[in-house]
Scaffold this active site. Sequence first.
Site, short mmCIF file in Angstrom:
data_model
loop_
_atom_site.label_atom_id
_atom_site.label_comp_id
_atom_site.label_asym_id
_atom_site.label_seq_id
_atom_site.Cartn_x
_atom_site.Cartn_y
_atom_site.Cartn_z
N ALA A 1 6.32 3.69 -4.10
CA ALA A 1 6.68 2.59 -5.00
C ALA A 1 5.60 2.25 -6.01
CB ALA A 1 7.04 1.35 -4.18
N GLU A 2 4.36 2.11 -5.55
CA GLU A 2 3.35 1.48 -6.41
C GLU A 2 2.80 2.40 -7.49
OE1 GLU A 2 1.17 -1.84 -4.02
OE2 GLU A 2 1.80 -0.26 -2.64
N LEU A 3 2.90 3.70 -7.30
CA LEU A 3 2.51 4.61 -8.37
C LEU A 3 3.21 4.25 -9.67
CD1 LEU A 3 1.29 7.30 -9.52
CD2 LEU A 3 3.47 8.33 -8.85
N GLY B 1 0.80 -1.20 0.00
CA GLY B 1 0.00 0.00 0.00
C GLY B 1 0.85 1.26 0.00
N SER B 2 2.11 1.15 -0.45
CA SER B 2 3.04 2.29 -0.46
C SER B 2 3.01 3.01 0.89
CB SER B 2 2.69 3.26 -1.60
OG SER B 2 2.88 2.66 -2.85
#
Length: 943
Positions: free
Chosen positions: A870-872, A698-699
Amino acid sequence: MATKKMMLYINGSERMLVCDPETDTLADVIRRLGLTGTKVGCRVGQCGICSVILDGAVVRSCVKKMKNIKDGSKITTIEGIGAPTNLHPLQLAWIIHGGVQCGFCSPGFIVSAKALLDTNLNPTRQEVREWFRKNHNACRCTGYKPLVDAVMAAAKVMRGEMTMEDLNYKIPADGRIYGTGYPRPAALAKVTGTCDYGDDIGMKMPDALHLAVVLPGVSHARLLSIDTSEAEKMPGVEKVITHKDVKGNNRIMWPCGHILAKADGFDRPILAEDMIYHRGDVIAVVAARTRAEARAAAKKVKFELEQLPEYLNILETMAADAPQVNKEYPNIYIEAPLIKGQDTRKIIEKTPYVVEGSFYSQRQPHLVLEPDTDQAYVDADGVLTIHCKSLFLHINIFTLAPGVGHPAEKIRIIENPTGASFGYSLSPYMPGIVSVATLATGKPVTITLSYEEHQHITGKRAPSFSNARLACDEKGKITALEYEIAYDEGAYTESADVIAQKGLRFVGAPYKIPNAIGLCKTVISNNAVSTAYKGFGSPQCYTCSEQLMDMMAEKIGMDPLEFRYINVYREGDESINGNKFSVYPMPQILDRLRPYYKEALERAKRESTPERKRGVGIACGEYNVTSAPNDHTEIILGLNPDGTVTHYNNWQDQGQGADAGAVVHTYEALRPLGLRPDQIKLCMNDTALAPMHGPSAGSRSHYMIGNATIHAAEQLMNAMRKPDGTYRTYDEMVAEGIPTKYTGVFDTTGMTSDLDPNTGQGSPTAEYTFGTFLAEVEVEVATGKTKVLRMKCIADVGVIGNIVNVDGQALGGMMQGIGMALSEDYDDFKKHTNLAGSGFTFIDATPDNLTTEYIETPRPSGPHGSSGCAELFQSSPHVAVINAINNACGVRIYELPARPEKVKAALEAKARGEEIKPRKYYMGGDLHEKIDYIKANPFTPKN
């Protein structure tokens, strides 16, 4: 077995060894000598992890049989290139330029680069890239660009154009390391080969039994019988373990927490009992003295199956006449609605522009280079201790204790140095296997899966099918969105409740959409379990909505960037879920992109030819920061007798740089104490030594731990502060009876709210990240082969904590986005068993021209203004590539990946004058009828 004595010169020293030249590989021999800096990944020569220099040439030691090596050969391993106290320029450059993320590939790359510079001390970037391509050096984390940067920098040092001191990191004059490229503390061990990963640890456990798994070879069957008698007679076998040996209830106890779920989540057995639901179900585990003995015996385990129909995707299990696959719950077990604004049917009827489409995102494998590896033992205090990869250490305790039959308070989880995960290690499945095995045998155990076993057993990105239509007015403003998205959750319900939430939040982000209906479903199939993967749940959404955005721009005759620009969130706008944001950077991001976009369009027009057509595509993305409402994390800061401070945390490091993150947060929070960065010690990733962090997902980690660190730092400094404003020493605090350890806590309770089960409205996470991607591609018309020439990301992830870490996440995310767009898949059980067969994105498929820029809008609730990141970077880069293909040659690929044959077929259909339309998917009923029913029959706790 033909044993042979050999003499080899290894790292300049003559070594005598004894081996079986027919079966032993050079990697086997090197590692038995204790030189475990040479890692082994794929074991079929595809990844270059095991590279060494043999008589001046780079070889992949995992496939180099000893019978083909001459006595007296000269071999150089990573240990012979430099030492922690005397680094080679390549090793320092790897640290400084971000060549180390998970670090599992670093020794192989550095050895390979050493051989290049031994023969060419002034290579071009293209020559470096070609060298790595030729020698099969693969990386999954970095996007390759930092690795080339490192070689170029090391070459300058070796040519005398720069000193090691010039190359090294220097603390800025103002003393602030936050936002700089402060090196990762763990990088030193990784570049010198002294870091032990799971398989290294396993082979250094002298009394450990080696495990081998028995897989069914089919995806759906009744398991009628298991016969272990022949296997038990094999040499070295200690025990063959089946479900009958499990001391607990033999279940992964992971609740399916969605309020509308028709499954409880307790459906996955640790060892198969009477059913096989996918190829990764483990029927039995053999425990033997050696790995070879365990694997030989595993082939002797006999079992009888009654083959059942295999439902390998959810179009089959959502069909109106589909039988119920799992007797415990229906095939479609979560149907979560999104309802916002007015009746979309009426809006769309009156809207001048409407586009619709149906889209498929594939079952993308994580394709880490280190196959899953785990160890377990019961210590002297009766504590079941598990060493593993894990995205969430404590979840192993919560989900395994009843299943394996051991008290939760007597379970300890330790994260090994990890050769990446990207999310799959959220699953506690393999920790369950080794737990059962050590409890059944009473001895320590270790296992490292083969790559084929790893592919079948571990989870994948959930495939998705989506139908959607988008409407906008004559000015290009979006008026309505309708969609349904169904995630193929595979054989079990693991994390289905979380992904269902993502499907309600990211279709249509980051745009202002006043009226919308949506339905998100999770559905069973007999394929690989679906699990977390970077960008979890959102890439599937953007496959749908970011293609619709381009389709709408084309329909109304507007530039795709300008269409996005007038629709992105602006100050005060709401998301599709009705939540507002702390920052609204999307217009600024697109303004920053605009000149690059125009240059790219001009370049594509100038360089395109009838044979090789070039195009440009963009895609916007958004992702959440924190994992769910009421998110919580804890850390401890402790003052030590020597004046240093230790940060105790379980920030699970999969290669993202948790160690550097913890240091920069602590250093910044404790600036008044005047500590040096090297006075901050780390105690990480051991549930016996540090409090619960929650998932590295979930960053959330940088944001959550940063805030918790500030809380702990304030307590510690308050306790140390004397009335005159100076600070007590450790001895003074002890003398005065003042505690030297303080727990920092951060919780998002009050900042977030659950999604309403009837409307999908709510704000489950505390912060968000935003960005856009620009891809330039070339399509070879004759073959349909697509090559990405350039990719750029402009992002806002708040104030950056460590620029090297953030760049690494961005470049690696874009690389994996290219793989999702063009090649990567797990669908063919014969072909998709190794890296190359699964479409791995090697260096020749990744452009050197990967670039990033950041807009740093401070987050009001973020530590030092930061959020996560990170997840973007894996949210929507794949769609930029797909949109670029359409821009290049006028064909849209609705079902990923866009392999050459798929693009070629579309081009041929276009040449014949055929209109290319996607097939509309049947998803268990009509969307409007479902939404109307939900409106008329809202969920309440009573029903």
